[in-house]
Design an enzyme around this catalytic site. Structure first.
Site, PDB file in Angstrom:
ATOM      1  N   HIS A 298       2.739   3.137  11.905  1.00 40.07           N
ATOM      2  CA  HIS A 298       2.141   3.076  10.578  1.00 40.07           C
ATOM      3  C   HIS A 298       0.879   3.936  10.492  1.00 40.07           C
ATOM      4  CE1 HIS A 298      -1.156   0.108  11.336  1.00 40.07           C
ATOM      5  NE2 HIS A 298      -0.318  -0.491  12.157  1.00 40.07           N
ATOM      6  N   ASP A 310      -4.890   1.171  16.508  1.00 40.56           N
ATOM      7  CA  ASP A 310      -4.050   0.566  15.442  1.00 40.56           C
ATOM      8  C   ASP A 310      -4.169   1.351  14.131  1.00 40.56           C
ATOM      9  OD1 ASP A 310      -3.845  -2.786  13.970  1.00 40.56           O
ATOM     10  OD2 ASP A 310      -2.412  -1.148  14.123  1.00 40.56           O
ATOM     11  N   GLU A 344       1.039  -0.850   6.334  1.00 41.79           N
ATOM     12  CA  GLU A 344       1.535  -1.927   7.213  1.00 41.79           C
ATOM     13  C   GLU A 344       0.536  -3.079   7.250  1.00 41.79           C
ATOM     14  OE1 GLU A 344       1.901  -4.440  10.692  1.00 41.79           O
ATOM     15  OE2 GLU A 344       0.214  -3.141  10.206  1.00 41.79           O
ATOM     16  N   GLU A 345      -0.751  -2.745   7.162  1.00 48.41           N
ATOM     17  CA  GLU A 345      -1.781  -3.755   7.402  1.00 48.41           C
ATOM     18  C   GLU A 345      -1.881  -4.827   6.322  1.00 48.41           C
ATOM     19  OE1 GLU A 345      -3.270  -2.399  11.179  1.00 48.41           O
ATOM     20  OE2 GLU A 345      -3.079  -4.264  10.055  1.00 48.41           O
ATOM     21  N   ASP A 372       3.506   0.244  17.706  1.00 48.90           N
ATOM     22  CA  ASP A 372       2.410  -0.373  16.950  1.00 48.90           C
ATOM     23  C   ASP A 372       1.705  -1.427  17.801  1.00 48.90           C
ATOM     24  OD1 ASP A 372       2.074  -2.454  13.959  1.00 48.90           O
ATOM     25  OD2 ASP A 372       0.624  -1.210  15.055  1.00 48.90           O
ATOM     26  N   HIS A 443      -8.584  -4.285  14.926  1.00 49.81           N
ATOM     27  CA  HIS A 443      -9.152  -4.598  13.616  1.00 49.81           C
ATOM     28  C   HIS A 443     -10.674  -4.759  13.635  1.00 49.81           C
ATOM     29  CE1 HIS A 443      -5.098  -6.388  11.930  1.00 49.81           C
ATOM     30  NE2 HIS A 443      -4.984  -5.146  12.337  1.00 49.81           N
TER      31      HIS A 443
HETATM   32 ZN   LIG Z   1      -0.803  -2.044  13.515  1.00 46.05          ZN
END
Ligand SMILES: [Zn+2]
Length: 489
Positions: A298, A310, A344-345, A372, A443
């Protein structure tokens, strides 16, 4: 975040299909191959020499790290709807085209647009303590002068359901739930439901806000953001995550039995949906070009860090794998397709959009992979498909033995973006990456290039390339996922 959208399941595994009008995504339809569904026994094995050339090229001249550097330095954070996400689409189109992929194009999708704004938090009683906190993705903001209330602590989603509404009403609920450190990320999988459902659970009892212990395995003052959900007919209350060390301190203060008051100010805003896009590029097959082996990752990221792990690493892994396959003297039989998914998030709009736009083609998606889970080395592989295709999976996995990749007979999951494809019956193969420290920075503002180790990401890119080549070069039929296994676990 994992929200699965049922996509029209495809009929029989392989139907010869009529020549089609150009899809609305602008991609020209792929030339149909005239093959019947060979069984594993009669399958032609992948070309050994290609695999050898590929392995050597990847372990000696991989540009995976360079792709992460370029995406994180030249584009940066790329949350759906942001300027960064628009720049990411342009970067991806340019990069896939420069690296030799064909039919490179962007497929428009509408994506949710959420912005964080200014945010801060403080414990105001019984002591004054500034807090490291951050809004959860999708949260409503507070009034400009913030929200201050007494704190009510729980240690699970179940606990809030059993709590006395009188004790919760008007308070800020603190969910103190630990995330277990695991090699495969399953600890995150067990804890993340708190992040998704915390606000709804507390609002149902009249709470005015929630703070959760960050869903992360680090002990630092870096809070972890991530998507949360609201429910119709339930008050939308502000939701934030505390850094794990701040959650520890709040827990200690609460344990003293004195009333604790917390104030948080979240400048978050939910804006109208924005324009986004999946970016797609092919290494066109030399034989059965209409059959597709999909390599997904993603393109979006959260806004706190630069999305190096990520999912900048995932993007780099699949781009590098396809780049090297495109350079092979003999292209594989099937088409190898890179899809860099949007959103995607916080919504999976890209995954849903791809499955919808390519609905007629899904019957010809032979196998799908998604990267991912950071930049770690691949240590294990597993499959989700019909029992008859397990030998085909083992034949594909055999190409990974030299990289030290073990074979598990557990069912694969496929990444979040592959959910709609799994629902449509497209078989998936997981290449499980070493993720023991992935959720230390996941994140957070610390998700930067420094977290990427060249040797690790090169091994991962090699594994994805070899598996994709083995699947694309052979005539093996991976079949369709049995109906009863298509819904997400
Ligand atoms: Zn991810």
């Amino acid at each position: 975040m994992v929200a699965l959208l049922a996509v029209a399941a495809c009929a029989s595994p392989r139907t010869t299909h009529q020549a089609q009008a150009p899809t609305k995504t602008g991609a020209s339809p792929l030339q149909p191959s005239s093959t019947s569904a060979p069984t594993a026994a009669s399958a032609t094995p992948p070309d050994e020499s290609s695999a050898r050339v590929l392995r050597e090229a990847l372990l000696s001249s991989s540009r995976a790290f360079e792709f992460v550097r370029s995406l994180t330095d030249d584009v940066g954070p790329r949350l759906s709807g942001s300027l960064g996400s628009k720049a990411a689409v342009a970067w991806a189109e340019r990069t896939l085209a420069e690296e030799g992929l064909a039919r490179v194009h962007a497929e428009p999708v509408k994506v949710p647009h959420w912005e964080r704004g200014e945010e801060h938090g403080t414990i105001v009683a019984p002591v004054w303590q500034p807090l490291a906190l951050t809004a959860l993705g999708g949260s409503v903001g507070t009034k400009p002068d913030g929200l201050e209330a007494e704190v009510f602590e729980v240690d699970s989603l179940e606990a809030i359901e059993k709590a006395d509404p009188k004790a919760v009403k008007g308070k800020i609920v603190f969910y103190d739930v630990q995330t277990e450190r695991t090699r495969d990320g399953s600890g995150y999988g067990r804890a993340v439901r708190v992040r998704a459902q915390a606000a709804v659970g507390a609002a149902k009892l009249g709470a005015r806000g929630v703070v959760i212990r960050s869903i992360g395995t680090d002990e630092s003052r870096m809070p972890h953001t991530g998507a949360m959900r609201y429910e119709d007919k339930v008050q939308r209350i502000p939701a934030a995550a505390l850094a794990t060390t701040d959650a520890d301190m709040l827990h200690r203060l609460m344990a003293r039995g004195l009333p604790v008051r917390l104030r948080m100010t979240l400048g978050a805003k939910i804006l109208p949906d924005a324009d986004g896009a999946n970016v797609v590029g092919d290494v066109e097959g030399s034989g059965a070009a209409d059959e597709i082996v999909l390599l997904g990752a993603h393109l979006d990221s959260w806004d706190l860090g630069r999305g190096a792990l990520d999912d900048g690493a995932g993007c780099a892994i699949v781009i590098e794998a396809a780049r090297q396959i495109a350079k092979l003297p003999k292209r594989p039989r099937r088409t190898v397709r890179v899809v860099l998914f949007a959103n995607e998030e916080n919504g999976l709009a890209g995954a849903k959009g791809y499955a919808a736009a390519h609905g007629a083609e899904l019957a010809h998606h032979a196998l799908a992979f998604e990267a991912d889970l950071g930049a770690g080395r691949v240590y294990e592989t597993r499959f989700l498909g019909p029992p008859a295709a397990v030998p085909a999976f083992h034949a594909t996995a055999a190409s990974l033995v030299s990289l030290g990749v073990a074979v598990s007979d557990e069912d694969a999951h496929g990444g979040s973006d592959l959910g709609p494809l799994v629902a449509a019956g497209v078989p998936v193969m997981d290449l499980r990456q070493e993720a023991t420290s992935y959720f230390d920075v996941h994140h957070t503002a610390n998700d930067t290039l420094e977290r990427v180790a060249r040797k690790e990401i090169d091994q991962a890119a090699t594994a994805f390339a070899l598996a994709a080549l083995a699947a694309a070069d052979g005539t093996t039929d991976f079949g369709r996922i049995p109906e009863e296994k298509r819904s997400r676990r």
